[in-house]
Design an enzyme around this catalytic site. Structure first.
Site, mmCIF file in Angstrom:
data_model
loop_
_atom_site.group_PDB
_atom_site.id
_atom_site.type_symbol
_atom_site.label_atom_id
_atom_site.label_comp_id
_atom_site.label_asym_id
_atom_site.label_seq_id
_atom_site.Cartn_x
_atom_site.Cartn_y
_atom_site.Cartn_z
ATOM 1 N N GLN A 191 0.823 -1.199 0.000
ATOM 2 C CA GLN A 191 0.000 0.000 0.000
ATOM 3 C C GLN A 191 0.862 1.256 0.000
ATOM 4 O O GLN A 191 0.349 2.357 -0.125
ATOM 5 C CB GLN A 191 -0.909 0.012 1.239
ATOM 6 C CG GLN A 191 -1.858 -1.178 1.292
ATOM 7 C CD GLN A 191 -2.680 -1.262 2.565
ATOM 8 O OE1 GLN A 191 -2.870 -2.340 3.098
ATOM 9 N NE2 GLN A 191 -3.197 -0.153 3.071
ATOM 10 N N ARG A 201 -8.817 -1.629 8.012
ATOM 11 C CA ARG A 201 -9.713 -0.580 7.500
ATOM 12 C C ARG A 201 -10.047 0.445 8.571
ATOM 13 O O ARG A 201 -11.215 0.742 8.840
ATOM 14 C CB ARG A 201 -10.994 -1.223 6.965
ATOM 15 C CG ARG A 201 -11.702 -0.362 5.928
ATOM 16 C CD ARG A 201 -12.759 -1.145 5.194
ATOM 17 N NE ARG A 201 -13.376 -0.333 4.176
ATOM 18 C CZ ARG A 201 -13.994 -0.814 3.103
ATOM 19 N NH1 ARG A 201 -14.067 -2.108 2.909
ATOM 20 N NH2 ARG A 201 -14.533 -0.020 2.222
ATOM 21 N N CYS A 202 -9.010 0.967 9.201
ATOM 22 C CA CYS A 202 -9.241 1.902 10.306
ATOM 23 C C CYS A 202 -8.026 2.794 10.406
ATOM 24 O O CYS A 202 -6.916 2.376 10.127
ATOM 25 C CB CYS A 202 -9.434 1.106 11.590
ATOM 26 S SG CYS A 202 -8.868 1.894 13.094
ATOM 27 N N GLU A 245 -12.917 4.298 5.905
ATOM 28 C CA GLU A 245 -12.853 3.516 7.137
ATOM 29 C C GLU A 245 -13.918 3.868 8.165
ATOM 30 O O GLU A 245 -14.166 3.083 9.080
ATOM 31 C CB GLU A 245 -11.465 3.677 7.738
ATOM 32 C CG GLU A 245 -10.422 3.238 6.744
ATOM 33 C CD GLU A 245 -9.022 3.733 7.065
ATOM 34 O OE1 GLU A 245 -8.071 3.041 6.699
ATOM 35 O OE2 GLU A 245 -8.890 4.795 7.675
#
Ligand code: FES
Ligand code: FES
Lengths: 790, 167
Positions: A223, A373-374, A743
């Protein structure tokens, strides 16, 4: 409806443009890392430890090496010769690439087998014999804190315990004194369990070292390609691989969610082997390896407390965390933030005192944690505050919606300084919650609930009104290994008015090829269809820290707007020159400059761009290109109001989500279709830890659900039909007023779901339920309070 | 030891020599170099590898290549024709039913068979119908919507809106 400034053809902000990247994905032409095939490529497989904690007495690779096609078996001792057996983590801890003597968790890499095919590498792996001397592992972080426990990281000089770090924030004295004098205090112990991102594509790479040119091309699932290039240079610089000799290519990525931020040992081994053999090395992990060894998320044990008045005014909060990091702190947090942005946990409420502290410890579990996802530990914080708000409302006997309305920070009080040091940029919490309540007819639901209770039926309504903090971050506070967390955009416009733009971020499904083009279209008036977006190649893209923590729109999205504005300024100068007027006489309308009061005197952006190459003003640089590195002045604070309604089968304890309404505020919206899609996906990833997912270990250190067969990723059946909506409170400090959204729903959904389940059973005497709330767990709790008659 | 097998993939005949243990998914991805079919797990749980064998959807990671001898295989690469995209591809694109795209080929192949058997599925039938295919990104709402849209399109019915219901 969202108002758009640009026409549909230009397709700037607010248009639900269909995605440009879809064409290749729907036709099977995506290019994921396992699709990369290079001539002479060898395959790597990894032998992993069956024990959570053991001494390695011997590795016998002879049988493996007898197999035709097995080329080499690489151990920690081999890497040690080059000083490559350990590597730094992003949190300045150390992690083994391959062990020389001890394994620290089950499924840890022990040695690597290189062969001419995937199947032969697996054969080789089966044939390697490793002798272990198992030791008793430390699996419980509370045991790790015990001074009598063995010291796990004895490799660290002078280490006498298992403690990693202590962190705290807020005014302790003030908070403690409020707690001492408050009418009402509530306290709850909760565990936010260890979970796994489980992106459908696992991790992998093809490392290709060219001996002749001393150059490494690394295709990998990352990423953050630029950050990885720098990390590789730091790890391998001493063997001659310096940063200009490294090209990291992050091809299409099959989901990231934070799990593709860290550097895993597999990548480093592949690089080392390619470096030594000169052959390209492919390593693609299996799903089970991915679940068992790659970074986990969460695993926070929280003692949460809230103090307030008997009328229901929140006065203070106090959180104490024990963080289980496994055998090394391999979190992916900004360096100065060991608990990430956990201190957002004071929530959406207006009160003046909070104290939070955390201690991190080593255990014999895999290292981590990443975000799932945070935005850096925000989910843990939001769970604590939103659960406690309900516990408190219950204690003072107030409706949880009413109590929230009375405690919210008011719209006019922004920017608002939180007791833990954040400056919330903007928000309208009352509007969001009202919208969600209206969508469900909340008051009617409460009446229905009362009636159902009379009939012995279990129905619950749960609320979560959360504040997120994303877009890391301002360089004065935010860095990773010293590199400031700005992000970048470079726009090149060709003579015919079409453009290519490159970014330091990397989409893993978020739709950057569409949304970045829309931002540039908004600012420059070039149709978004004519703007090509590229990311993920460190040789061509400008430096940036990548995509995670909902930071792409707040940072790179802003950079795109700023770079485009530089170009618009240049366009204005050229237009003035072409029309022989002064710049002050020109007016901008998306796609053209015209003369004030004489709209027939006009130059389109395409004409102006062409002139930049063919007829530019004397003294001006030719061409039409701009780059911007955007350093955000503040983070952004998206928020949401979620309400969940559940029905529980009183016999089987099956929990059915009847409705779930999510109202999000992510500031100005670039593409409503994509924002809504992000919200849907995030909600299912919020449902997952609330009701299904948890990595479970036994006392001996075995993972009990390390495959997708028993680690329960929700399917379309578990996932309900999500209902979504939005309010818009622009981020005042952001060039396009956007806040980021990917998120928020993962962060906000779990407490809404748990609050609903608890709400359904609280009249039976249940005040709290630990996630994941499974039917069996609920059954046991109901049994404890005597719900089931014998 | 290898075995020679002949199979049709998207209408083209291939004769390939494979080890008996070769999984069909590896044959498709590696021997035939069609990489649209993906691998997402090692326990037959995710459906990323879903293809059609003689018209029936199957997880190609759970089938040996030799079992496909003499069979007709359809993969995502065969969906579009000279006339254009298959309605399921259009449906996924227009309804934003994909994010990262990794589950998408398998999901579409599964949906194709489902719609063939049941041209007019209810939402619940769709959800159960794709419950062997995991998607980590989309939350499924738009996949359901895309399949409903495709169902209408394939039957020549009035097409539902593809705008987001994001009010
Ligand atoms: S790869 Fe997961 S089911 Fe085939
Ligand atoms: S779109 Fe990413 S897994 Fe489905």
């Amino acid at each position: 409806m969202i108002k758009c400034k640009t026409s549909k053809e230009i397709g700037g902000m607010g248009h639900s443009k269909k995605r440009k990247e879809d064409a290749r994905f729907i036709q099977g032409k995506g290019n994921y890392v396992d699709d990369v095939k290079l001539p002479g490529m060898l395959y790597m497989d990894i032998v992993r430890s069956p024990y959570a904690y053991a001494k390695i007495k011997n590795i016998d690779a002879s049988k493996a090496l007898e197999i035709e096609g097995v080329v080499a078996v690489v151990t920690g001792k081999d890497l040690e010769k080059y000083g490559l057996h350990w590597m730094p983590t992003l949190m300045s801890d150390t992690q083994m690439v391959l062990p020389t003597d001890t394994v620290m968790y089950q499924a840890q890499e022990v040695c690597a087998v290189i062969a001419t095919s995937r199947y032969l590498a697996r054969d080789g792996k089966e044939a390697v014999r490793v002798d272990y001397e198992p030791m008793k592992p430390l699996m419980d972080p509370f045991d790790s804190m015990d001074p009598d426990s063995p010291v796990l990281r004895s490799d660290k000089e002078g280490k006498t315990d298992n403690h990693i770090w202590h962190w705290e924030v807020g005014d302790k004295d003030k908070t403690d004194s409020i707690f001492r004098n408050a009418d009402v205090t509530v306290k709850q112990q909760m565990h936010i369990p260890r979970i796994h991102v489980a992106s459908i594509e696992t991790c992998g790479c093809v490392a290709s070292y060219n001996k002749v040119e001393n150059h490494l091309t690394m295709y990998m699932t990352t990423q953050a390609p630029h950050a990885i290039r720098t990390v590789i240079a730091l790890v391998a610089g001493h063997v001659g691989l310096t940063e200009e000799k490294i090209r990291v290519i992050s091809p299409d990525i099959g989901g990231g969610f934070g799990g593709k931020v860290p550097v895993y040992p597999g990548y480093v081994i592949a690089i080392a082997v390619s470096f030594l053999t000169g052959a390209p090395i492919k390593w693609i992990e299996d799903r089970s390896e991915n679940l068992q060894a790659d970074s986990f998320a969460r695993d926070y044990h929280i003692t949460a407390e809230m103090a307030g008045t008997k009328e229901g005014k929140i006065l203070a909060t106090r959180f104490k965390v024990l963080a289980d990091h496994g055998y090394t702190d391999a979190s992916a947090n900004p360096s100065k933030f060991p608990t990430g942005l956990f201190s957002i946990g004071t929530g959406s409420y207006d009160y003046g005192a909070s104290h939070m502290e955390a201690d991190a410890v080593y255990t014999n579990k895999p290292p981590g944690g990443v975000a799932y996802r945070c935005s850096f530990r925000v989910t843990e914080a939001v769970h604590a505050i939103e659960r406690m708000t309900d516990v408190f409302a219950n204690k003072v006997g107030k409706d949880p919606a009413q109590l929230r309305m009375e405690n919210f920070i008011k719209k006019e009080d922004f920017p608002w300084a939180s007791p833990t040091g954040w400056l919330y940029d903007s928000g309208d919490y009352h509007a969001g919650l009202k919208m969600a309540m209206d969508a469900l007819n909340y008051d009617q639901l409460r009446i229905e609930q009362a009636e159902l209770r009379k009939e012995g039926k279990l129905m619950g309504i749960g609320i979560s009104t959360f504040t997120e903090v994303v877009g890391a971050g301002p360089s004065k506070d935010f860095d990773i290994l010293g590199i400031k967390m700005f992000d970048s955009a470079e726009i090149r416009v060709h003579p015919t008015g079409k453009a290519i733009a490159r970014f330091g971020t990397k989409s893993q499904g978020q739709g950057h090829e569409t949304t970045y083009a829309q931002i540039i279209a908004e600012e420059l008036g070039i149709p978004m269809e004519n703007i090509q977006i590229e990311e993920g190649d460190t040789d061509t893209a400008p430096y940036g820290l990548g995509t995670y923590a909902s930071r792409s729109t707040p940072t790179a999205g802003a950079a795109a707007a700023m770079a485009a504005r530089k170009l618009r300024d240049k366009a204005k100068k050229i237009a003035a020159y072409l029309m022989e007027v002064s710049e002050a006489d020109l007016e901008w309308e998306p796609g053209k400059f015209y003369v004030k009061g004489a709209p027939e005197k006009v130059k389109t952006i395409q004409e102006i761009i062409f002139a930049a190459y063919t007829n530019h003003p004397p003294g001006m640089e030719g061409g039409f290109e701009a780059t911007h590195y955007y350093d955000p002045p503040n983070l952004t604070f998206p928020s949401g109001a979620y309400i969940c309604v559940v029905d529980i089968d009183p016999e089987t304890c099956h929990i059915k989500i009847r409705r779930f309404v999510a109202i999000d505020d992510c500031g100005n919206i670039i593409n409503p279709m994509i924002v809504q899609g992000q919200v849907h996906g995030g909600l299912t990833q919020g449902l997952a830890p609330a009701m299904y997912e948890e990595l479970i270990y036994d006392k001996a250190g075995n993972i009990l659900n390390g495959t997708l067969m028993d680690y329960l990723v929700p399917t379309a059946v578990e996932s309900p039909h999500w209902e979504t909506g939005h309010t818009v409170t622009p981020a005042p400090h952001h060039p396009i007023g956007a806040k980021g959204v990917g998120e928020s729903p993962t962060v906000g959904a779990p407490p809404a779901i748990v609050n609903a389940i608890v709400d359904a059973v609280k009249h039976l005497g249940i005040e709290h339920l630990e996630i994941p709330v499974t039917p069996f767990k609920l059954y046991k709790e109901l049994k404890k309070v005597g719900y089931f008659e014998e | 030891m290898t075995k020679t097998i002949t199979l049709k993939v998207n209408g083209t005949e291939h004769t390939v020599e494979v080890e008996p243990r070769t999984l069909l998914v590896h044959l498709i991805r590696e021997n035939i170099s069609m990489t649209g079919t993906h691998i997402g797990c090692d326990t037959s749980s995710c459906g990323a590898c879903t293809i059609l064998i003689n018209g029936k959807s199957a997880k190609s990671c759970t089938i040996l290549a030799v079992q496909a001898d003499g069979k007709e295989i359809a993969t995502v690469e065969g969906l579009a024709t000279a006339e254009g995209l298959h309605p399921i591809q259009e449906g996924f694109h227009l309804n934003h039913a994909l994010h990262c795209g990794f589950c998408t080929p398998g999901m579409m192949m599964r949906a194709v068979e489902m719609l063939e058997k049941n041209p007019n599925p209810t939402e619940e039938e769709i959800r159960w119908g794709i419950s062997g295919n995991l998607c980590r990104c989309t939350g499924y709402n738009n996949i359901v919507k895309a399949i409903q849209w495709t169902s209408a399109k394939m039957q020549g019915k009035e097409l539902p809106s593809t705008e987001p219901e994001f009010v």
